[in-house]
Design a protein around this motif. Sequence first.
Motif, PDB file in Angstrom:
ATOM      1  N   HIS A  59       0.835  -1.197   0.000  1.00 19.99           N
ATOM      2  CA  HIS A  59       0.000   0.000   0.000  1.00 19.99           C
ATOM      3  C   HIS A  59       0.876   1.256   0.000  1.00 19.99           C
ATOM      4  CE1 HIS A  59      -2.802   3.075   1.548  1.00 19.99           C
ATOM      5  NE2 HIS A  59      -3.672   2.416   0.812  1.00 19.99           N
ATOM      6  N   ALA A  60       1.932   1.235   0.793  1.00 18.61           N
ATOM      7  CA  ALA A  60       2.855   2.374   0.816  1.00 18.61           C
ATOM      8  C   ALA A  60       3.493   2.576  -0.557  1.00 18.61           C
ATOM      9  CB  ALA A  60       3.930   2.156   1.877  1.00 18.61           C
ATOM     10  N   SER A  63       0.583   3.769  -3.170  1.00 13.72           N
ATOM     11  CA  SER A  63      -0.253   4.925  -2.832  1.00 13.72           C
ATOM     12  C   SER A  63       0.171   6.177  -3.598  1.00 13.72           C
ATOM     13  CB  SER A  63      -0.230   5.190  -1.329  1.00 13.72           C
ATOM     14  OG  SER A  63       1.068   5.503  -0.902  1.00 13.72           O
ATOM     15  N   SER A  64       1.368   6.188  -4.093  1.00  3.78           N
ATOM     16  CA  SER A  64       1.869   7.320  -4.872  1.00  3.78           C
ATOM     17  C   SER A  64       1.384   7.205  -6.322  1.00  3.78           C
ATOM     18  CB  SER A  64       3.396   7.331  -4.810  1.00  3.78           C
ATOM     19  OG  SER A  64       3.942   7.947  -5.939  1.00  3.78           O
ATOM     20  N   THR A  65       0.886   8.312  -6.873  1.00  3.09           N
ATOM     21  CA  THR A  65       0.435   8.291  -8.265  1.00  3.09           C
ATOM     22  C   THR A  65       1.593   8.047  -9.224  1.00  3.09           C
ATOM     23  OG1 THR A  65       0.560  10.702  -8.306  1.00  3.09           O
ATOM     24  CG2 THR A  65      -1.616   9.716  -7.922  1.00  3.09           C
ATOM     25  N   VAL A  66       2.777   8.478  -8.861  1.00  4.14           N
ATOM     26  CA  VAL A  66       3.953   8.248  -9.704  1.00  4.14           C
ATOM     27  C   VAL A  66       4.252   6.743  -9.765  1.00  4.14           C
ATOM     28  CG1 VAL A  66       6.436   8.653  -9.935  1.00  4.14           C
ATOM     29  CG2 VAL A  66       4.924  10.524  -9.251  1.00  4.14           C
ATOM     30  N   SER A  67       4.242   6.103  -8.604  1.00  5.37           N
ATOM     31  CA  SER A  67       4.494   4.662  -8.564  1.00  5.37           C
ATOM     32  C   SER A  67       3.422   3.909  -9.333  1.00  5.37           C
ATOM     33  CB  SER A  67       4.519   4.157  -7.122  1.00  5.37           C
ATOM     34  OG  SER A  67       5.601   4.714  -6.424  1.00  5.37           O
ATOM     35  N   ARG A  68       2.170   4.314  -9.163  1.00  3.85           N
ATOM     36  CA  ARG A  68       1.070   3.640  -9.855  1.00  3.85           C
ATOM     37  C   ARG A  68       1.245   3.754 -11.371  1.00  3.85           C
ATOM     38  NH1 ARG A  68      -3.142   2.018  -7.208  1.00  3.85           N
ATOM     39  NH2 ARG A  68      -4.645   2.393  -8.871  1.00  3.85           N
ATOM     40  N   GLN A  70       4.041   4.143 -13.022  1.00  6.26           N
ATOM     41  CA  GLN A  70       5.199   3.377 -13.468  1.00  6.26           C
ATOM     42  C   GLN A  70       4.951   1.874 -13.444  1.00  6.26           C
ATOM     43  OE1 GLN A  70       8.282   4.743 -10.839  1.00  6.26           O
ATOM     44  NE2 GLN A  70       8.790   6.500 -12.131  1.00  6.26           N
TER      45      GLN A  70
END
Length: 111
Positions: A59-60, A63-68, A70
């Motif tokens: 989840h951590a 939770s970031s839109t950048v990570s999502r 990528q």
Amino acid sequence: MMGVLQEALVELQNLSFNPSVAKNGSFSELVRTLQQQLSGAESLLNLWLLAQHKHATLHALFSSTVSRAQCGDHADAFEAMHSAWKHMMAQAAALPSLQETCAQDDRNKQV
């Protein structure tokens, strides 16, 4: 809670070796049944704690839109799993009895 559960299992095991219990078939069977139920609950709770830790870690990460952005398909897979996790946790909260929660159909598979 896990400590109390483990203590109860030890007490039941000690009780099962008591000669008075061994002579009483129905009580001995009840002790065995309780041992099996508590052992199953302990296994499920250990699995649940592991899943909770992994969920929190993922989840951590997602939770970031950048990570999502990528991670693409992995983010979508996590979102589906996250939704299922939230649903399962809501079910567990609505049914606070450990015995009843653990007895739910396919609970081990759900976790």
